[in-house]
Design a protein around this motif. Structure first.
Motif, PDB file in Angstrom:
ATOM      1  N   LYS A   3     -47.897  22.431 -22.213  1.00  7.95           N
ATOM      2  CA  LYS A   3     -48.705  21.639 -21.294  1.00  7.95           C
ATOM      3  C   LYS A   3     -47.871  21.273 -20.072  1.00  7.95           C
ATOM      4  O   LYS A   3     -46.922  20.495 -20.169  1.00  7.95           O
ATOM      5  N   GLY A   4     -48.227  21.834 -18.913  1.00  5.89           N
ATOM      6  CA  GLY A   4     -47.523  21.504 -17.691  1.00  5.89           C
ATOM      7  C   GLY A   4     -46.033  21.741 -17.830  1.00  5.89           C
ATOM      8  O   GLY A   4     -45.574  22.612 -18.569  1.00  5.89           O
ATOM      9  N   PHE A   5     -45.273  20.944 -17.117  1.00  5.77           N
ATOM     10  CA  PHE A   5     -43.826  21.019 -17.223  1.00  5.77           C
ATOM     11  C   PHE A   5     -43.349  20.256 -18.453  1.00  5.77           C
ATOM     12  O   PHE A   5     -43.857  19.185 -18.767  1.00  5.77           O
ATOM     13  N   THR A   6     -42.374  20.810 -19.152  1.00  7.85           N
ATOM     14  CA  THR A   6     -41.697  20.080 -20.211  1.00  7.85           C
ATOM     15  C   THR A   6     -40.199  20.286 -20.025  1.00  7.85           C
ATOM     16  O   THR A   6     -39.763  21.223 -19.358  1.00  7.85           O
ATOM     17  N   LEU A   7     -39.412  19.401 -20.616  1.00  6.94           N
ATOM     18  CA  LEU A   7     -37.967  19.552 -20.524  1.00  6.94           C
ATOM     19  C   LEU A   7     -37.422  20.260 -21.761  1.00  6.94           C
ATOM     20  O   LEU A   7     -36.309  20.017 -22.200  1.00  6.94           O
ATOM     21  N   SER A   8     -38.226  21.150 -22.320  1.00  6.40           N
ATOM     22  CA  SER A   8     -37.804  21.931 -23.480  1.00  6.40           C
ATOM     23  C   SER A   8     -37.006  23.147 -23.006  1.00  6.40           C
ATOM     24  O   SER A   8     -37.455  24.295 -23.109  1.00  6.40           O
ATOM     25  N   ILE A   9     -35.825  22.883 -22.476  1.00  4.41           N
ATOM     26  CA  ILE A   9     -35.010  23.950 -21.888  1.00  4.41           C
ATOM     27  C   ILE A   9     -34.647  24.977 -22.949  1.00  4.41           C
ATOM     28  O   ILE A   9     -34.227  24.636 -24.064  1.00  4.41           O
ATOM     29  N   TYR A  10     -34.819  26.247 -22.600  1.00  8.12           N
ATOM     30  CA  TYR A  10     -34.443  27.329 -23.503  1.00  8.12           C
ATOM     31  C   TYR A  10     -32.914  27.432 -23.597  1.00  8.12           C
ATOM     32  O   TYR A  10     -32.188  27.005 -22.691  1.00  8.12           O
ATOM     33  N   GLU A 147     -50.045  30.791 -20.945  1.00  9.76           N
ATOM     34  CA  GLU A 147     -48.684  30.267 -20.990  1.00  9.76           C
ATOM     35  C   GLU A 147     -47.732  31.240 -20.307  1.00  9.76           C
ATOM     36  O   GLU A 147     -48.007  32.438 -20.203  1.00  9.76           O
ATOM     37  N   SER A 148     -46.627  30.702 -19.836  1.00 10.74           N
ATOM     38  CA  SER A 148     -45.620  31.530 -19.170  1.00 10.74           C
ATOM     39  C   SER A 148     -44.271  30.840 -19.290  1.00 10.74           C
ATOM     40  O   SER A 148     -44.147  29.788 -19.931  1.00 10.74           O
ATOM     41  N   ILE A 149     -43.277  31.442 -18.691  1.00  7.01           N
ATOM     42  CA  ILE A 149     -41.938  30.856 -18.660  1.00  7.01           C
ATOM     43  C   ILE A 149     -41.663  30.404 -17.231  1.00  7.01           C
ATOM     44  O   ILE A 149     -41.812  31.175 -16.284  1.00  7.01           O
ATOM     45  N   TYR A 150     -41.286  29.162 -17.083  1.00  8.11           N
ATOM     46  CA  TYR A 150     -40.951  28.620 -15.767  1.00  8.11           C
ATOM     47  C   TYR A 150     -39.433  28.637 -15.606  1.00  8.11           C
ATOM     48  O   TYR A 150     -38.705  28.155 -16.486  1.00  8.11           O
ATOM     49  N   LEU A 151     -38.975  29.196 -14.505  1.00  5.57           N
ATOM     50  CA  LEU A 151     -37.547  29.206 -14.203  1.00  5.57           C
ATOM     51  C   LEU A 151     -37.259  28.231 -13.066  1.00  5.57           C
ATOM     52  O   LEU A 151     -37.984  28.208 -12.057  1.00  5.57           O
ATOM     53  N   PRO A 169     -20.498  24.931  -3.907  1.00  4.12           N
ATOM     54  CA  PRO A 169     -21.628  24.539  -4.754  1.00  4.12           C
ATOM     55  C   PRO A 169     -21.708  25.326  -6.053  1.00  4.12           C
ATOM     56  O   PRO A 169     -21.129  26.398  -6.205  1.00  4.12           O
ATOM     57  N   PHE A 170     -22.450  24.763  -6.969  1.00  2.79           N
ATOM     58  CA  PHE A 170     -22.876  25.449  -8.187  1.00  2.79           C
ATOM     59  C   PHE A 170     -24.295  25.964  -7.973  1.00  2.79           C
ATOM     60  O   PHE A 170     -25.055  25.401  -7.183  1.00  2.79           O
ATOM     61  N   VAL A 171     -24.671  27.004  -8.710  1.00  2.00           N
ATOM     62  CA  VAL A 171     -26.063  27.415  -8.840  1.00  2.00           C
ATOM     63  C   VAL A 171     -26.352  27.515 -10.332  1.00  2.00           C
ATOM     64  O   VAL A 171     -25.616  28.173 -11.076  1.00  2.00           O
ATOM     65  N   VAL A 172     -27.390  26.830 -10.764  1.00  2.00           N
ATOM     66  CA  VAL A 172     -27.762  26.788 -12.176  1.00  2.00           C
ATOM     67  C   VAL A 172     -29.190  27.330 -12.313  1.00  2.00           C
ATOM     68  O   VAL A 172     -30.047  27.051 -11.466  1.00  2.00           O
ATOM     69  N   ILE A 173     -29.437  28.098 -13.367  1.00  2.00           N
ATOM     70  CA  ILE A 173     -30.790  28.567 -13.657  1.00  2.00           C
ATOM     71  C   ILE A 173     -31.126  28.196 -15.096  1.00  2.00           C
ATOM     72  O   ILE A 173     -30.438  28.614 -16.028  1.00  2.00           O
ATOM     73  N   VAL A 174     -32.172  27.391 -15.252  1.00  2.00           N
ATOM     74  CA  VAL A 174     -32.677  27.052 -16.581  1.00  2.00           C
ATOM     75  C   VAL A 174     -34.123  27.522 -16.666  1.00  2.00           C
ATOM     76  O   VAL A 174     -34.763  27.825 -15.652  1.00  2.00           O
ATOM     77  N   SER A 175     -34.648  27.585 -17.885  1.00  2.00           N
ATOM     78  CA  SER A 175     -36.035  28.020 -18.069  1.00  2.00           C
ATOM     79  C   SER A 175     -36.687  27.182 -19.152  1.00  2.00           C
ATOM     80  O   SER A 175     -36.020  26.679 -20.065  1.00  2.00           O
ATOM     81  N   THR A 176     -38.008  27.034 -19.032  1.00  2.00           N
ATOM     82  CA  THR A 176     -38.772  26.242 -19.987  1.00  2.00           C
ATOM     83  C   THR A 176     -40.143  26.885 -20.203  1.00  2.00           C
ATOM     84  O   THR A 176     -40.612  27.649 -19.352  1.00  2.00           O
TER      85      THR A 176
END
Length: 363
Positions: A3-10, A147-151, A169-176
């Motif tokens: 549902k929408g955005f969640t902080l369930s980081i993969y 449903e999909s994967i948000y990066l 700088p840092f660059v970080v990529i997370v997905s949920t």
């Protein structure tokens, strides 16, 4: 269902750092199998997810946390019927991220590396089972329940406390996992009296600080019974610019699809450009990118919708400004809006031929 955005980081995340050159690593955060995680009670699941959202090597006090000197992207990977996952136009996200970092006077992140890192993050998580499977039931509502994967790729500054710019700088990529962005119910919008962006500012950059006013206004709008807030230009407070986190379109009574022209106060949305291309080249609709006043929009539009990576395409049933309300399509999604949504989602989920070459295989 997500549902929408969640902080369930993969579990798999990506971290790069610029010194004299960019260095990178893929980090596997603590996890169990998806089935085992689903069986955890809330407290233990929150504890596990908190570990995945912990980056001890990233400094707490820096230009990003203190002054909003950072930028980010939003992009998605979509499950396909054949079991594959495909990213939607990652090259465009890479190009915009490059421009954003450069606009904030940081060393820009290489575009080819951005695309490959995004692919790798999704692929590595998929091998662990962290990815949605295609469900043919989504076709019944044109994938609005899909449903999909948000990066979320984002920049992050080195340690700092004074006014300055990131040089390392840092660059970080997370997905949920992600589902529908807007909650079911009201699709009404209200015009804000506040300003999202001003000429000569950072409105064209997907910059952290740009979202403060829109978030506050969207929450105020939701409390008043609206779904969305609409921002006007900073100079005359007359011309429509954006929604809280999305571009906006109007189908006029003469069947012309109009969206505000890009400038340094409007974010160049990737879904926005995709909709314009679908409308003109697939559906044969006349499109215009130009100034459109709120008066013209409220008096002459028969359909209205907003677009963005998170929102996809979401119709607005009405717009209210002060004591005046304009209603579109008797409160229902209009015919063109539905056709655009169906075509866009069909391409993304693989049901409709990708004639533009937008979808990129993860593996």
């Amino acid at each position: 269902m997500a549902k929408g955005f969640t902080l369930s980081i993969y579990p798999w995340v990506y971290v790069a750092r610029f010194a004299e050159e960019w260095t990178e690593e893929y980090v596997e955060k603590p996890h169990k199998s998806p089935a085992e995680e689903a069986e955890l009670d809330e407290a233990h699941r929150d504890e596990l997810l908190a570990k995945r959202n912990s980056f001890p090597d990233l400094p707490l006090v820096n230009y990003t946390t203190q002054y909003g000197m950072g930028c980010f992207e939003g992009m998605k990977a979509f499950p396909q019927k054949d079991g594959r996952l495909k990213l939607f136009r990652p090259d465009q996200n890479a190009a915009r991220f490059y421009r954003s970092m450069k606009g904030l006077m940081m060393p820009p992140f290489p575009q080819e590396r951005f695309v490959e890192a995004s692919r790798q993050v999704v692929a590595r998580n998929k091998k662990l089972g962290f990815a949605p499977d295609y469900d043919s039931a989504w076709e019944r509502d044109d994938f609005t329940s899909g449903e999909s994967i948000y990066l979320r790729p984002f920049s992050y500054s080195e340690p700092a406390i004074g006014l300055g710019i990131a040089k390392h700088p840092f660059v970080v990529i997370v997905s949920t996992p992600v589902g529908s962005y807007f909650a079911p119910g009201s699709s009404k919008a209200v015009v804000s009296e506040k300003v999202r962006a001003f000429p000569g500012g950072t409105g064209w950059i997907k910059c952290d600080s740009n979202y403060v006013v829109p978030i506050l206004e969207k929450k105020a709008a939701e409390a008043a019974g609206y779904m969305e807030t609409v921002f006007l230009d900073a100079v005359e407070h007359r011309y429509v610019e954006e929604g809280s986190s999305c571009n906006i379109f109007f189908l006029l009574k003469n069947d012309t699809l109009v969206t505000p022209a890009l400038g340094n106060t409007i974010l160049p949305g990737i879904t926005r450009s995709s909709i314009l291309k679908i409308a003109s080249e697939m559906l044969g609709v006349k499109t215009e990118e130009r100034k459109i006043s709120i008066d013209e929009a409220m008096e002459d539009a028969k359909e209205c919708f907003v677009s963005g990576t998170a929102a996809g395409l979401s119709h607005l049933e009405s717009i209210t400004m002060k004591d005046k309300t304009a209603r579109f399509g008797n409160g229902e999604m209009g015919e063109l809006s539905r056709s655009l949504l169906k075509t866009l989602k069909g391409i993304q989920y693989g049901k409709i031929e990708d004639r533009f070459g937008w979808m990129v295989d993860v593996e």
